[in-house]
Design an enzyme around this catalytic site. Sequence first.
Site, mmCIF file in Angstrom:
data_model
loop_
_atom_site.group_PDB
_atom_site.id
_atom_site.type_symbol
_atom_site.label_atom_id
_atom_site.label_comp_id
_atom_site.label_asym_id
_atom_site.label_seq_id
_atom_site.Cartn_x
_atom_site.Cartn_y
_atom_site.Cartn_z
ATOM 1 N N GLY A 1 0.817 -1.216 0.000
ATOM 2 C CA GLY A 1 0.000 0.000 0.000
ATOM 3 C C GLY A 1 0.843 1.256 0.000
ATOM 4 O O GLY A 1 2.064 1.224 0.210
ATOM 5 N N ASP A 2 0.182 2.374 -0.312
ATOM 6 C CA ASP A 2 0.802 3.697 -0.276
ATOM 7 C C ASP A 2 1.962 3.834 -1.259
ATOM 8 O O ASP A 2 2.930 4.553 -1.004
ATOM 9 C CB ASP A 2 1.289 4.036 1.156
ATOM 10 C CG ASP A 2 0.175 3.901 2.167
ATOM 11 O OD1 ASP A 2 -0.968 4.256 1.819
ATOM 12 O OD2 ASP A 2 0.438 3.444 3.289
ATOM 13 N N GLU A 3 1.859 3.169 -2.384
ATOM 14 C CA GLU A 3 2.936 3.217 -3.381
ATOM 15 C C GLU A 3 2.896 4.501 -4.203
ATOM 16 O O GLU A 3 3.837 4.794 -4.940
ATOM 17 C CB GLU A 3 2.817 2.024 -4.347
ATOM 18 C CG GLU A 3 2.978 0.646 -3.711
ATOM 19 C CD GLU A 3 1.654 0.078 -3.224
ATOM 20 O OE1 GLU A 3 0.653 0.819 -3.193
ATOM 21 O OE2 GLU A 3 1.641 -1.112 -2.868
ATOM 22 N N HIS B 1 -5.412 8.072 -0.519
ATOM 23 C CA HIS B 1 -4.665 8.396 -1.732
ATOM 24 C C HIS B 1 -4.407 9.891 -1.746
ATOM 25 O O HIS B 1 -5.340 10.679 -1.843
ATOM 26 C CB HIS B 1 -5.453 7.960 -2.975
ATOM 27 C CG HIS B 1 -5.697 6.484 -3.024
ATOM 28 N ND1 HIS B 1 -6.526 5.890 -3.933
ATOM 29 C CD2 HIS B 1 -5.211 5.474 -2.264
ATOM 30 C CE1 HIS B 1 -6.534 4.573 -3.729
ATOM 31 N NE2 HIS B 1 -5.749 4.309 -2.716
ATOM 32 N N ARG C 1 -24.113 -12.589 4.882
ATOM 33 C CA ARG C 1 -25.407 -12.290 4.253
ATOM 34 C C ARG C 1 -26.489 -11.781 5.195
ATOM 35 O O ARG C 1 -26.979 -10.679 5.031
ATOM 36 C CB ARG C 1 -25.922 -13.502 3.452
ATOM 37 C CG ARG C 1 -25.014 -13.837 2.286
ATOM 38 C CD ARG C 1 -25.182 -15.250 1.854
ATOM 39 N NE ARG C 1 -24.851 -16.141 2.964
ATOM 40 C CZ ARG C 1 -25.029 -17.439 2.957
ATOM 41 N NH1 ARG C 1 -25.542 -18.034 1.916
ATOM 42 N NH2 ARG C 1 -24.698 -18.172 4.000
ATOM 43 N N GLY D 1 -2.305 8.422 10.045
ATOM 44 C CA GLY D 1 -1.178 9.211 10.549
ATOM 45 C C GLY D 1 -0.084 8.374 11.191
ATOM 46 O O GLY D 1 0.898 8.903 11.709
ATOM 47 N N LEU E 1 11.414 7.840 -6.246
ATOM 48 C CA LEU E 1 12.841 7.576 -6.477
ATOM 49 C C LEU E 1 13.704 8.662 -5.827
ATOM 50 O O LEU E 1 14.817 8.393 -5.364
ATOM 51 C CB LEU E 1 13.114 7.511 -7.992
ATOM 52 C CG LEU E 1 14.531 7.104 -8.401
ATOM 53 C CD1 LEU E 1 14.848 5.675 -7.954
ATOM 54 C CD2 LEU E 1 14.716 7.225 -9.917
ATOM 55 N N ASP E 2 13.186 9.891 -5.758
ATOM 56 C CA ASP E 2 13.924 11.010 -5.156
ATOM 57 C C ASP E 2 14.318 10.753 -3.706
ATOM 58 O O ASP E 2 15.329 11.274 -3.223
ATOM 59 C CB ASP E 2 13.087 12.299 -5.231
ATOM 60 C CG ASP E 2 11.685 12.106 -4.665
ATOM 61 O OD1 ASP E 2 10.953 11.249 -5.188
ATOM 62 O OD2 ASP E 2 11.328 12.796 -3.691
ATOM 63 N N GLY F 1 8.905 13.140 -7.334
ATOM 64 C CA GLY F 1 8.333 14.122 -6.407
ATOM 65 C C GLY F 1 6.828 13.973 -6.419
ATOM 66 O O GLY F 1 6.263 13.348 -7.329
HETATM 67 P P1 GDP Z 1 -1.463 5.571 -2.417
HETATM 68 O O1 GDP Z 1 -2.249 5.124 -1.243
HETATM 69 O O2 GDP Z 1 -0.835 4.455 -3.167
HETATM 70 O O3 GDP Z 1 -2.224 6.509 -3.322
HETATM 71 O O4 GDP Z 1 -0.249 6.417 -1.821
HETATM 72 P P2 GDP Z 1 -0.327 7.532 -0.649
HETATM 73 O O5 GDP Z 1 -0.946 8.734 -1.213
HETATM 74 O O6 GDP Z 1 -0.914 6.942 0.587
HETATM 75 O O7 GDP Z 1 1.202 7.735 -0.328
HETATM 76 C C1 GDP Z 1 2.112 8.168 -1.298
HETATM 77 C C2 GDP Z 1 2.723 9.490 -0.808
HETATM 78 O O8 GDP Z 1 3.861 9.779 -1.582
HETATM 79 C C3 GDP Z 1 1.806 10.687 -0.969
HETATM 80 O O9 GDP Z 1 2.014 11.555 0.090
HETATM 81 C C4 GDP Z 1 2.260 11.316 -2.294
HETATM 82 O O10 GDP Z 1 2.024 12.699 -2.345
HETATM 83 C C5 GDP Z 1 3.729 11.035 -2.225
HETATM 84 N N1 GDP Z 1 4.414 10.849 -3.511
HETATM 85 C C6 GDP Z 1 3.952 10.248 -4.636
HETATM 86 N N2 GDP Z 1 4.926 10.165 -5.557
HETATM 87 C C7 GDP Z 1 6.028 10.727 -5.001
HETATM 88 C C8 GDP Z 1 7.382 10.902 -5.432
HETATM 89 O O11 GDP Z 1 7.764 10.511 -6.516
HETATM 90 N N3 GDP Z 1 8.246 11.507 -4.565
HETATM 91 C C9 GDP Z 1 7.862 11.929 -3.332
HETATM 92 N N4 GDP Z 1 8.779 12.493 -2.556
HETATM 93 N N5 GDP Z 1 6.593 11.769 -2.887
HETATM 94 C C10 GDP Z 1 5.708 11.161 -3.699
HETATM 95 P P1 IMO Z 2 -3.855 2.572 0.245
HETATM 96 O O1 IMO Z 2 -4.974 2.436 -0.746
HETATM 97 C C1 IMO Z 2 -1.464 0.910 3.526
HETATM 98 C C2 IMO Z 2 -3.316 -2.271 5.915
HETATM 99 C C3 IMO Z 2 -3.501 -1.805 7.339
HETATM 100 C C4 IMO Z 2 -3.391 -3.137 8.073
HETATM 101 C C5 IMO Z 2 -4.080 -4.094 7.104
HETATM 102 C C6 IMO Z 2 -5.537 -4.389 7.437
HETATM 103 O O2 IMO Z 2 -3.720 3.913 0.829
HETATM 104 O O3 IMO Z 2 -2.572 2.013 -0.312
HETATM 105 P P2 IMO Z 2 -7.759 -2.906 7.281
HETATM 106 O O4 IMO Z 2 -8.118 -1.622 7.957
HETATM 107 O O5 IMO Z 2 -7.813 -2.834 5.798
HETATM 108 O O6 IMO Z 2 -8.521 -4.071 7.825
HETATM 109 O O7 IMO Z 2 -6.221 -3.152 7.699
HETATM 110 O O8 IMO Z 2 -4.005 -3.486 5.826
HETATM 111 N N1 IMO Z 2 -3.872 -1.353 4.893
HETATM 112 C C7 IMO Z 2 -3.165 -0.443 4.241
HETATM 113 N N2 IMO Z 2 -1.872 -0.074 4.362
HETATM 114 N N3 IMO Z 2 -2.243 1.501 2.602
HETATM 115 C C8 IMO Z 2 -3.523 1.130 2.443
HETATM 116 O O9 IMO Z 2 -4.324 1.617 1.473
HETATM 117 C C9 IMO Z 2 -4.045 0.136 3.302
HETATM 118 N N4 IMO Z 2 -5.257 -0.446 3.433
HETATM 119 C C10 IMO Z 2 -5.137 -1.348 4.402
HETATM 120 O O10 IMO Z 2 -2.502 -0.901 7.737
HETATM 121 O O11 IMO Z 2 -2.046 -3.526 8.182
HETATM 122 MG MG MG Z 3 -2.319 5.397 0.828
#
Ligand code: GDP
Ligand code: IMO
Ligand code: MG
Length: 438
Positions: A19-21, A48, A149, A310, A340-341, A424
């Site tokens: 997640g959070d890629e 996101h 269900r 958070g 990558l930065d 970035g």
């Molecule tokens: P998501 O859940 O996959 O959409 O990712 P998140 O939004 O939770 O987390 C990605 C974080 O990285 C966000 O705060 C973006 O603004 C930030 N971000 C995305 N691409 C880049 C990047 O190339 N460089 C930096 N420094 N931050 C980035």
């Molecule tokens: P995005 O879309 C990062 C993780 C939680 C926990 C596990 C189960 O922003 O990439 P849940 O509340 O879904 O039952 O939690 O999955 N998790 C995530 N971690 N990014 C997410 O979404 C996540 N959605 C769930 O931290 O470990």
């Molecule tokens: Mg995220």
Amino acid sequence: MNHGPDFTRSTAVIGLQWGDEGKGKVVDLLARDHDVIVRYNGGANAGHSIVIGGERYALHLIPVGILSADRTCVIANGVVVDPVKLLSEIDGLRSRGVEVGSNLRLSDRAHVVMPWHAEMDACLEGSEGGGIGTTRRGIGPAYADKAYRSMAIRVQDLLERDRLRERLEAIAPIRGAQLRALGSTAPDIDTGALLETFLGVGERLRPFVTDTVWLLHDLVRAGRRLLFEGANATLLDVDHGTYPFVTSSHCSTLGIPAGTGLPGACAGRIIGIMKAYATRVGGGPFPTEEHGPDGHRIRERGREYGTTTGRPRRCGWLDLVAVRYAAMISGATTLAVMLLDVLSGFDEIRVATRYRLPDGSSTDRFPPDARTLARVTPIYETLPGWSEPIESITDRPRLPENARRYLDLIERTVGTPITIVSVGPDRRQTLVPAGAAP
Ligand code: GDP
Ligand code: IMO
Ligand code: MG
């Protein structure tokens, strides 16, 4: 002769790690080339974040496409919807001048996250044998009720007083007893008050509610391009992730057909999103985790704190054993390497390309099971780093040589080309091949 709907111009954006890629940033980037942006899984556990011209937006339930004009955004049947959170997200966007009206469609068949789901989530997290580290958004209990269900409430149920009353009267006493047994100290469920609250919520959501299955099929037949916005990520997939430390939906591409009602091959392009390193929030094995200064540096440089909760994210080196597996499961046709930065300035960068198993042998096959994964040791390749800041670079060939070598190693090991490199958070800080679709 009818050649059927054309899905070749549709795209899926899928996370290949935990997640959070940076899926949100890529969806925002690609929204301009698509007509319809579709969330198919998860719920408000997703966060996101997108930066547009210095303005930061965080979306949890509404597709990121809402930030692009003239796009249709669909919350499809596979999403579990906390309607109160959805309304506050709508209000928050409108207060910032973002249009949310007929451009948002909500499935009548999506399941509703009720207050007792979040309370159960919290109780189970606190119990012995709990501790998955969930977001406490009630995701697991809501999906469990969908499968169960008889305890479920769907979006369409919020639109009819008699139906909702019947559902609440059937469910609330059982849930109340369960919550007390789990040690909940929350006040007893007041069915009458809940009925009025959720009927009000339903009234506000009514204009968005539709049969999204027919809508999506109609849009595809009319030649529209779909963009599937994956939430959570492949290694959190309930079947194919690091079970039990996963979420409760199918967040790989495998979730798209069930979560939308579209056929299996509904995305011609599948973009696997990966960070240039690894992070994880919550519990579960993480072979390349760095507890020392390297992990700390990645967390601070990458601002690795959860968008939804958070929480500080656990950080470590890139694990290509995991990414290669996730790319296979999700069928990634190309890769996007994000953040990558954040790696600029390291003397050396480590990448796991194989695992050592407890019996001394090694493997490049990811074991998608928490107990097995907890016993592996990563085998690293070490590459020289680069010292130059890269945030302003706009072409891949202009990246420092060692950054290019790093990207080459990723492509070679995963066996999939990289078409997007992000340096970035801003839309503009993205390297895509000149003249080609990313
Ligand atoms: P998501 O859940 O996959 O959409 O990712 P998140 O939004 O939770 O987390 C990605 C974080 O990285 C966000 O705060 C973006 O603004 C930030 N971000 C995305 N691409 C880049 C990047 O190339 N460089 C930096 N420094 N931050 C980035
Ligand atoms: P995005 O879309 C990062 C993780 C939680 C926990 C596990 C189960 O922003 O990439 P849940 O509340 O879904 O039952 O939690 O999955 N998790 C995530 N971690 N990014 C997410 O979404 C996540 N959605 C769930 O931290 O470990
Ligand atoms: Mg995220």
